[in-house]
Write an enzyme that holds these catalytic residues in place. Structure first.
Site, PDB file in Angstrom:
ATOM      1  N   HIS A   1     -50.947 -28.133 -28.790  1.00 51.66           N
ATOM      2  CA  HIS A   1     -51.079 -26.730 -29.199  1.00 51.66           C
ATOM      3  C   HIS A   1     -50.021 -25.844 -28.553  1.00 51.66           C
ATOM      4  O   HIS A   1     -50.166 -24.619 -28.538  1.00 51.66           O
ATOM      5  CB  HIS A   1     -52.489 -26.218 -28.885  1.00 51.66           C
ATOM      6  CG  HIS A   1     -53.555 -26.937 -29.647  1.00 51.66           C
ATOM      7  ND1 HIS A   1     -54.863 -26.999 -29.223  1.00 51.66           N
ATOM      8  CD2 HIS A   1     -53.506 -27.652 -30.798  1.00 51.66           C
ATOM      9  CE1 HIS A   1     -55.580 -27.711 -30.091  1.00 51.66           C
ATOM     10  NE2 HIS A   1     -54.770 -28.111 -31.053  1.00 51.66           N
TER      11      HIS A   1
ATOM     12  N   ASN B   1     -67.401 -34.768 -20.156  1.00 47.77           N
ATOM     13  CA  ASN B   1     -67.532 -33.388 -20.617  1.00 47.77           C
ATOM     14  C   ASN B   1     -68.900 -32.869 -20.195  1.00 47.77           C
ATOM     15  O   ASN B   1     -69.879 -33.623 -20.172  1.00 47.77           O
ATOM     16  CB  ASN B   1     -67.394 -33.323 -22.148  1.00 47.77           C
ATOM     17  CG  ASN B   1     -67.112 -31.921 -22.645  1.00 47.77           C
ATOM     18  OD1 ASN B   1     -66.187 -31.261 -22.188  1.00 47.77           O
ATOM     19  ND2 ASN B   1     -67.923 -31.445 -23.585  1.00 47.77           N
TER      20      ASN B   1
ATOM     21  N   CYS C   1     -34.508 -12.393 -30.310  1.00 49.23           N
ATOM     22  CA  CYS C   1     -33.828 -13.517 -29.674  1.00 49.23           C
ATOM     23  C   CYS C   1     -32.425 -13.113 -29.258  1.00 49.23           C
ATOM     24  O   CYS C   1     -31.675 -12.534 -30.045  1.00 49.23           O
ATOM     25  CB  CYS C   1     -33.778 -14.703 -30.633  1.00 49.23           C
ATOM     26  SG  CYS C   1     -32.834 -16.124 -29.999  1.00 49.23           S
TER      27      CYS C   1
ATOM     28  N   ILE D   1     -65.712 -32.049 -14.163  1.00 53.31           N
ATOM     29  CA  ILE D   1     -64.525 -32.906 -14.175  1.00 53.31           C
ATOM     30  C   ILE D   1     -63.948 -33.057 -12.770  1.00 53.31           C
ATOM     31  O   ILE D   1     -63.587 -34.157 -12.345  1.00 53.31           O
ATOM     32  CB  ILE D   1     -63.472 -32.335 -15.139  1.00 53.31           C
ATOM     33  CG1 ILE D   1     -64.027 -32.321 -16.559  1.00 53.31           C
ATOM     34  CG2 ILE D   1     -62.181 -33.148 -15.093  1.00 53.31           C
ATOM     35  CD1 ILE D   1     -63.213 -31.492 -17.528  1.00 53.31           C
TER      36      ILE D   1
ATOM     37  N   ILE E   1     -52.831 -24.937 -23.235  1.00 54.51           N
ATOM     38  CA  ILE E   1     -51.534 -24.257 -23.324  1.00 54.51           C
ATOM     39  C   ILE E   1     -51.114 -23.637 -21.997  1.00 54.51           C
ATOM     40  O   ILE E   1     -50.137 -22.899 -21.941  1.00 54.51           O
ATOM     41  CB  ILE E   1     -51.573 -23.159 -24.412  1.00 54.51           C
ATOM     42  CG1 ILE E   1     -52.628 -22.097 -24.062  1.00 54.51           C
ATOM     43  CG2 ILE E   1     -51.849 -23.757 -25.788  1.00 54.51           C
ATOM     44  CD1 ILE E   1     -52.612 -20.868 -24.969  1.00 54.51           C
ATOM     45  N   ASP E   2     -51.833 -23.965 -20.911  1.00 55.42           N
ATOM     46  CA  ASP E   2     -51.619 -23.261 -19.643  1.00 55.42           C
ATOM     47  C   ASP E   2     -50.544 -23.865 -18.751  1.00 55.42           C
ATOM     48  O   ASP E   2     -50.190 -23.273 -17.730  1.00 55.42           O
ATOM     49  CB  ASP E   2     -52.941 -23.157 -18.864  1.00 55.42           C
ATOM     50  CG  ASP E   2     -53.665 -24.499 -18.761  1.00 55.42           C
ATOM     51  OD1 ASP E   2     -53.017 -25.507 -18.428  1.00 55.42           O
ATOM     52  OD2 ASP E   2     -54.887 -24.531 -19.022  1.00 55.42           O
TER      53      ASP E   2
ATOM     54  N   CYS F   1     -34.224 -20.091 -34.172  1.00 56.65           N
ATOM     55  CA  CYS F   1     -33.344 -21.098 -33.570  1.00 56.65           C
ATOM     56  C   CYS F   1     -34.042 -21.988 -32.561  1.00 56.65           C
ATOM     57  O   CYS F   1     -33.468 -22.978 -32.105  1.00 56.65           O
ATOM     58  CB  CYS F   1     -32.126 -20.429 -32.920  1.00 56.65           C
ATOM     59  SG  CYS F   1     -32.497 -19.523 -31.390  1.00 56.65           S
TER      60      CYS F   1
ATOM     61  N   THR G   1     -61.236 -24.621 -17.360  1.00 56.16           N
ATOM     62  CA  THR G   1     -62.255 -23.633 -16.994  1.00 56.16           C
ATOM     63  C   THR G   1     -62.593 -23.782 -15.511  1.00 56.16           C
ATOM     64  O   THR G   1     -62.951 -22.804 -14.851  1.00 56.16           O
ATOM     65  CB  THR G   1     -63.537 -23.782 -17.835  1.00 56.16           C
ATOM     66  OG1 THR G   1     -64.050 -25.111 -17.703  1.00 56.16           O
ATOM     67  CG2 THR G   1     -63.271 -23.471 -19.302  1.00 56.16           C
TER      68      THR G   1
END
Length: 251
Positions: free
Chosen positions: A125, A224, A158, A242, A107-108, A136, A32
């Protein structure tokens, strides 16, 4: 920076320097700060572009079209985002040799963009920066999928086996990836310091790793902005940005 935060950062530095193996663990909060929207925040664009369940994605071609349309809408929202000071700080800790890998719920792909190799990032994730064939397992780049989708109003099949292509993320109802889960378990069992940054620790099974580390004798640090369910069990809790904390660890 307050004196209390300076003291906490100094304590964290001592804990890292005294550790044999540090396991890193990151959640949405680290991204974020890069401009990636949080799923649960009020007004989150994720709520306007809700992910499609895995079962529905498999069963319904129209659901697949909706899923890809929402995927590209979300990608456009943060197309200019870049790794934060937190990502770069974690990369510095890995480069120092104290942290073998970072376990992430994100997931970035920003940990890789910050300088980490693929084998130094354990993605629980999945990864939203490319697509995979559900038959496949072949990788397909998003630019190709999007070009085909925007020309034909349908995602391509695919190129290898004709299977269904899906963003390489783990959707609701989809099984957790076996190899990343195994690697995360191994690192968690081996570490003597488990460092959480930017996770609310409410999404399972990922949130079980810090609890397991603590039960296994490791020291637990939670960084956090908001309280988490494991704060009382942690050896050090820092409620701060952070990037402000991890800028102190950038090589």
């Amino acid at each position: 920076m307050t004196e209390s935060l300076k003291s906490s950062i100094a304590t964290l530095r001592d804990m890292i320097q005294g550790a044999r193996i540090v396991a890193g663990f990151t959640g949405a909060g680290i991204s974020t700060e890069s401009g990636i929207p949080d799923f649960r925040s009020p007004g989150s664009p994720w709520m306007r572009n809700k992910p499609i369940s895995f079962e529905l994605f498999l069963q319904d071609p129209e659901a697949r079209r909706v899923a890809w349309r929402r995927k590209f809408t979300m990608d456009d929202l943060y197309s200019g985002a870049r790794p934060s000071a937190g990502h770069i700080g974690f990369a510095s800790l890995v480069a120092s040799g104290r942290m073998p890998a970072v376990i992430t719920q994100n997931i970035d792909g920003f940990h890789q963009e910050s300088g980490l190799r693929e084998d130094q990032v354990i993605e629980l994730h999945g990864n939203g920066t490319y697509a995979k064939c559900l038959s496949c397992g072949g990788r397909h780049e998003l630019a190709y999928v999007r070009y085909h989708f925007e020309r034909n109003s349908d995602p391509p099949e695919c190129m290898v086996c004709g299977g269904i292509l899906k963003s390489a993320t783990i959707s609701f109802g989809q099984a957790m990836p076996e190899e990343p889960m195994r690697r995360a378990q191994t690192l968690t069992a081996a570490c003597d310091l488990f460092l959480v940054a930017g996770s609310s620790l409410v999404v399972f099974p990922a949130a079980a790793f810090p609890a397991f580390a603590k039960e296994n004798g490791a020291r637990l640090v939670i960084l956090n902005r908001e309280p988490t369910p494991l704060d009382q069990a942690a050896d050090l809790v820092i409620h701060a940005e952070i990037g402000e904390v991890f800028s102190e660890f950038i090589a």
